[in-house]
Design a protein around this motif. Structure first.
Motif, PDB file in Angstrom:
ATOM      1  N   ASN A 150       0.872  -1.172   0.000  1.00 56.51           N
ATOM      2  CA  ASN A 150       0.000   0.000   0.000  1.00 56.51           C
ATOM      3  C   ASN A 150       0.912   1.226   0.000  1.00 56.51           C
ATOM      4  OD1 ASN A 150      -3.123  -0.413   0.430  1.00 56.51           O
ATOM      5  ND2 ASN A 150      -2.119  -2.019   1.647  1.00 56.51           N
ATOM      6  N   PRO A 151       0.472   2.349  -0.557  1.00 53.03           N
ATOM      7  CA  PRO A 151       1.317   3.551  -0.544  1.00 53.03           C
ATOM      8  C   PRO A 151       1.750   3.989   0.850  1.00 53.03           C
ATOM      9  CG  PRO A 151      -0.453   3.822  -2.129  1.00 53.03           C
ATOM     10  CD  PRO A 151      -0.739   2.542  -1.385  1.00 53.03           C
ATOM     11  N   LEU A 152       0.931   3.737   1.875  1.00 52.56           N
ATOM     12  CA  LEU A 152       1.280   4.168   3.236  1.00 52.56           C
ATOM     13  C   LEU A 152       2.514   3.449   3.774  1.00 52.56           C
ATOM     14  CD1 LEU A 152       0.283   1.734   5.318  1.00 52.56           C
ATOM     15  CD2 LEU A 152      -1.953   2.729   4.889  1.00 52.56           C
ATOM     16  N   CYS A 153       2.893   2.333   3.164  1.00 52.55           N
ATOM     17  CA  CYS A 153       4.062   1.588   3.622  1.00 52.55           C
ATOM     18  C   CYS A 153       5.369   2.308   3.310  1.00 52.55           C
ATOM     19  CB  CYS A 153       4.086   0.197   2.988  1.00 52.55           C
ATOM     20  SG  CYS A 153       2.698  -0.845   3.495  1.00 52.55           S
ATOM     21  N   GLN A 154       5.297   3.371   2.528  1.00 49.31           N
ATOM     22  CA  GLN A 154       6.503   4.134   2.208  1.00 49.31           C
ATOM     23  C   GLN A 154       6.976   4.973   3.389  1.00 49.31           C
ATOM     24  OE1 GLN A 154       5.705   6.371  -1.348  1.00 49.31           O
ATOM     25  NE2 GLN A 154       5.229   4.551  -2.561  1.00 49.31           N
ATOM     26  N   TYR A 155       6.126   5.146   4.377  1.00 50.03           N
ATOM     27  CA  TYR A 155       6.522   5.837   5.600  1.00 50.03           C
ATOM     28  C   TYR A 155       7.693   5.081   6.217  1.00 50.03           C
ATOM     29  CZ  TYR A 155       6.053   7.715  10.357  1.00 50.03           C
ATOM     30  OH  TYR A 155       6.282   8.291  11.573  1.00 50.03           O
ATOM     31  N   LYS A 156       8.804   5.761   6.491  1.00 48.27           N
ATOM     32  CA  LYS A 156      10.050   5.084   6.860  1.00 48.27           C
ATOM     33  C   LYS A 156       9.956   4.281   8.158  1.00 48.27           C
ATOM     34  CE  LYS A 156      12.084   9.208   9.048  1.00 48.27           C
ATOM     35  NZ  LYS A 156      13.253  10.124   9.037  1.00 48.27           N
ATOM     36  N   LEU A 157       9.068   4.688   9.069  1.00 49.79           N
ATOM     37  CA  LEU A 157       8.898   3.947  10.322  1.00 49.79           C
ATOM     38  C   LEU A 157       7.536   3.263  10.360  1.00 49.79           C
ATOM     39  CD1 LEU A 157      10.426   6.508  12.846  1.00 49.79           C
ATOM     40  CD2 LEU A 157      11.490   4.447  11.935  1.00 49.79           C
ATOM     41  N   TYR A 158       7.056   2.899   9.203  1.00 48.94           N
ATOM     42  CA  TYR A 158       5.699   2.348   9.065  1.00 48.94           C
ATOM     43  C   TYR A 158       5.439   1.174  10.004  1.00 48.94           C
ATOM     44  CZ  TYR A 158       2.995  -1.542   7.144  1.00 48.94           C
ATOM     45  OH  TYR A 158       2.197  -2.653   7.021  1.00 48.94           O
ATOM     46  N   ARG A 159       6.327   0.187   9.992  1.00 49.92           N
ATOM     47  CA  ARG A 159       6.079  -1.021  10.776  1.00 49.92           C
ATOM     48  C   ARG A 159       6.039  -0.722  12.278  1.00 49.92           C
ATOM     49  NH1 ARG A 159       6.036  -6.547  10.344  1.00 49.92           N
ATOM     50  NH2 ARG A 159       6.781  -7.690  12.158  1.00 49.92           N
ATOM     51  N   LEU A 160       7.007   0.036  12.786  1.00 54.62           N
ATOM     52  CA  LEU A 160       7.022   0.366  14.211  1.00 54.62           C
ATOM     53  C   LEU A 160       5.834   1.250  14.577  1.00 54.62           C
ATOM     54  CD1 LEU A 160      10.814   1.023  14.901  1.00 54.62           C
ATOM     55  CD2 LEU A 160       9.468  -1.022  15.396  1.00 54.62           C
ATOM     56  N   TYR A 161       5.422   2.109  13.665  1.00 53.27           N
ATOM     57  CA  TYR A 161       4.268   2.983  13.913  1.00 53.27           C
ATOM     58  C   TYR A 161       3.000   2.145  14.089  1.00 53.27           C
ATOM     59  CZ  TYR A 161       1.112   6.989  13.328  1.00 53.27           C
ATOM     60  OH  TYR A 161       0.149   7.952  13.517  1.00 53.27           O
ATOM     61  N   ILE A 162       2.824   1.141  13.244  1.00 52.60           N
ATOM     62  CA  ILE A 162       1.657   0.262  13.346  1.00 52.60           C
ATOM     63  C   ILE A 162       1.714  -0.537  14.650  1.00 52.60           C
ATOM     64  CG2 ILE A 162       0.470  -1.704  12.326  1.00 52.60           C
ATOM     65  CD1 ILE A 162       0.046   0.823  10.758  1.00 52.60           C
ATOM     66  N   ILE A 163       2.873  -1.066  14.997  1.00 46.56           N
ATOM     67  CA  ILE A 163       3.020  -1.850  16.226  1.00 46.56           C
ATOM     68  C   ILE A 163       2.726  -0.995  17.457  1.00 46.56           C
ATOM     69  CG2 ILE A 163       4.679  -3.115  17.656  1.00 46.56           C
ATOM     70  CD1 ILE A 163       6.084  -3.948  15.066  1.00 46.56           C
ATOM     71  N   TYR A 164       3.162   0.268  17.424  1.00 50.90           N
ATOM     72  CA  TYR A 164       2.936   1.165  18.565  1.00 50.90           C
ATOM     73  C   TYR A 164       1.452   1.441  18.782  1.00 50.90           C
ATOM     74  CZ  TYR A 164       2.934   5.465  21.312  1.00 50.90           C
ATOM     75  OH  TYR A 164       2.684   6.412  22.262  1.00 50.90           O
ATOM     76  N   HIS A 165       0.721   1.704  17.710  1.00 54.37           N
ATOM     77  CA  HIS A 165      -0.687   2.060  17.828  1.00 54.37           C
ATOM     78  C   HIS A 165      -1.613   0.843  17.911  1.00 54.37           C
ATOM     79  CE1 HIS A 165      -0.388   6.417  17.468  1.00 54.37           C
ATOM     80  NE2 HIS A 165       0.544   6.231  16.552  1.00 54.37           N
ATOM     81  N   LEU A 166      -1.140  -0.314  17.469  1.00 54.55           N
ATOM     82  CA  LEU A 166      -1.954  -1.540  17.516  1.00 54.55           C
ATOM     83  C   LEU A 166      -1.166  -2.615  18.270  1.00 54.55           C
ATOM     84  CD1 LEU A 166      -3.144  -1.551  13.790  1.00 54.55           C
ATOM     85  CD2 LEU A 166      -4.344  -0.597  15.750  1.00 54.55           C
ATOM     86  N   PRO A 167      -1.021  -2.467  19.583  1.00 53.51           N
ATOM     87  CA  PRO A 167      -0.172  -3.390  20.352  1.00 53.51           C
ATOM     88  C   PRO A 167      -0.673  -4.823  20.389  1.00 53.51           C
ATOM     89  CG  PRO A 167      -1.439  -1.960  21.817  1.00 53.51           C
ATOM     90  CD  PRO A 167      -1.638  -1.424  20.423  1.00 53.51           C
ATOM     91  N   GLY A 168      -1.948  -5.044  20.059  1.00 55.06           N
ATOM     92  CA  GLY A 168      -2.484  -6.402  20.084  1.00 55.06           C
ATOM     93  C   GLY A 168      -2.094  -7.244  18.888  1.00 55.06           C
ATOM     94  N   VAL A 169      -1.626  -6.605  17.813  1.00 52.58           N
ATOM     95  CA  VAL A 169      -1.261  -7.330  16.596  1.00 52.58           C
ATOM     96  C   VAL A 169      -0.005  -8.165  16.845  1.00 52.58           C
ATOM     97  CG1 VAL A 169      -0.481  -7.096  14.211  1.00 52.58           C
ATOM     98  CG2 VAL A 169      -2.344  -5.662  15.057  1.00 52.58           C
ATOM     99  N   GLU A 170      -0.070  -9.446  16.518  1.00 54.36           N
ATOM    100  CA  GLU A 170       1.055 -10.356  16.723  1.00 54.36           C
ATOM    101  C   GLU A 170       1.746 -10.725  15.412  1.00 54.36           C
ATOM    102  OE1 GLU A 170      -0.776 -13.623  18.700  1.00 54.36           O
ATOM    103  OE2 GLU A 170      -1.111 -12.538  20.575  1.00 54.36           O
ATOM    104  N   LEU A 171       0.993 -10.704  14.314  1.00 53.15           N
ATOM    105  CA  LEU A 171       1.558 -11.032  13.001  1.00 53.15           C
ATOM    106  C   LEU A 171       1.252  -9.875  12.053  1.00 53.15           C
ATOM    107  CD1 LEU A 171       3.009 -13.397  11.504  1.00 53.15           C
ATOM    108  CD2 LEU A 171       0.756 -14.068  10.651  1.00 53.15           C
ATOM    109  N   LEU A 172       2.285  -9.159  11.637  1.00 53.48           N
ATOM    110  CA  LEU A 172       2.124  -8.000  10.763  1.00 53.48           C
ATOM    111  C   LEU A 172       2.862  -8.243   9.457  1.00 53.48           C
ATOM    112  CD1 LEU A 172       1.193  -5.088  10.228  1.00 53.48           C
ATOM    113  CD2 LEU A 172       3.251  -4.295  11.397  1.00 53.48           C
ATOM    114  N   ASP A 173       2.128  -8.157   8.370  1.00 50.91           N
ATOM    115  CA  ASP A 173       2.719  -8.369   7.035  1.00 50.91           C
ATOM    116  C   ASP A 173       3.485  -9.679   6.956  1.00 50.91           C
ATOM    117  OD1 ASP A 173       1.617  -5.961   6.323  1.00 50.91           O
ATOM    118  OD2 ASP A 173       3.453  -4.819   6.614  1.00 50.91           O
TER     119      ASP A 173
END
Length: 268
Positions: free
Chosen positions: A128-151
């Protein structure tokens, strides 16, 4: 044309019901509507107990048709043309959500819709275009702490520690500022200069136990700071075994009867 697209979707749903032998909407737990070239989907709220929905590899642009399917636990929306997911927060029971290969551009809006999904454990947003954000993965993990499997990759403890350091300076600083068994007020802003608080000093002739430093601190933070700037002194004492006569020396009385010598080593 819009009506024609809905008719196509309606026919696809009816074909699925006939294939599965469902005669009542309440008996429908899953729907396979993938690879149907769908651009719009009819309202699916009639299926109150729908839990599994496959809509991948279509041409969808939004998900407004899903706002009332509260029992949905698995939703497959990958490989579409979805550019917003407004309304997805109405699905609090989701465990698995696949949104990869779409057109999502706003990472903040996407996270806002997903924050209320406390049961969400598997999420995919790659390609997705939003994945170009350089800290995308850590940003998602920070705001969605319940997610265990990301991408398709397991979220690690190292990533969870990293996201606290990057996105929550205050929490990270407090974790590193524990002293005397309680939390120190360690609010910190890297843009502000370091503040020095005035301290109260006692008269020079005041007897304060055996302490050399007679400073009284108004704030526990000051005490912690001073303590960290001073090195503790440690003394190790042992017996000089060379001065202790052996059994044979005692028998021959080659050494005197002086008490054994003590060796003291001081470390700072």
């Amino acid at each position: 044309m819009w009506l024609d697209r809905l008719i196509i979707c309606y026919q696809a749903v009816e074909d699925q019901l006939k294939m599965c032998g469902h005669k009542r909407d309440v008996d429908v737990f899953e729907l396979f509507l993938s690879r149907k070239e769908l651009t719009d989907v009819i309202d699916l709220s009639r299926f109150k107990k729908l839990k599994y929905l496959w809509l991948h590899h279509n041409k969808l642009h939004g998900i407004a048709f899903l706002t009332r399917n509260h029992c949905l636990t698995e939703l497959y929306l990958n490989n579409n043309a979805i550019f917003e997911i407004v309304g997805l927060h109405y699905l609090p029971s989701l465990h698995i959500l696949l949104l990869h290969h779409n057109e999502l551009t706003n990472i903040d809006d996407t996270v806002k819709e997903l924050k209320g999904m406390l049961k969400l454990r598997t999420l995919s947003l790659y390609q997705n275009p939003l994945c170009q954000y350089k800290l995308y993965r850590l940003y998602i993990i920070y705001h969605l702490p319940g997610v265990e499997l990301l991408d398709r990759n397991q979220v690690t403890e190292k990533e969870r520690r990293s996201m606290i350091t990057i996105f929550n300076h205050k929490k990270a600083h407090i974790i590193q500022s524990i002293a005397f068994g309680e939390k120190v007020d360690a609010s910190w802003n890297p843009k502000l200069p370091l503040k020095q608080k005035p301290v109260q000093r006692l008269p020079s002739d005041f007897a304060f136990a055996d302490n050399v430093d007679k400073t009284v601190f108004d704030n526990l933070e000051d005490a912690v700071f001073v303590r960290s700037m001073k090195r503790s002194m440690m003394a190790l004492t042992t017996v000089n075994w060379d001065s202790v006569p052996t059994r044979e020396e005692k028998f021959l009385e080659e050494k005197g009867s002086e008490p054994p010598q003590l060796l003291t080593v001081t470390l700072r």
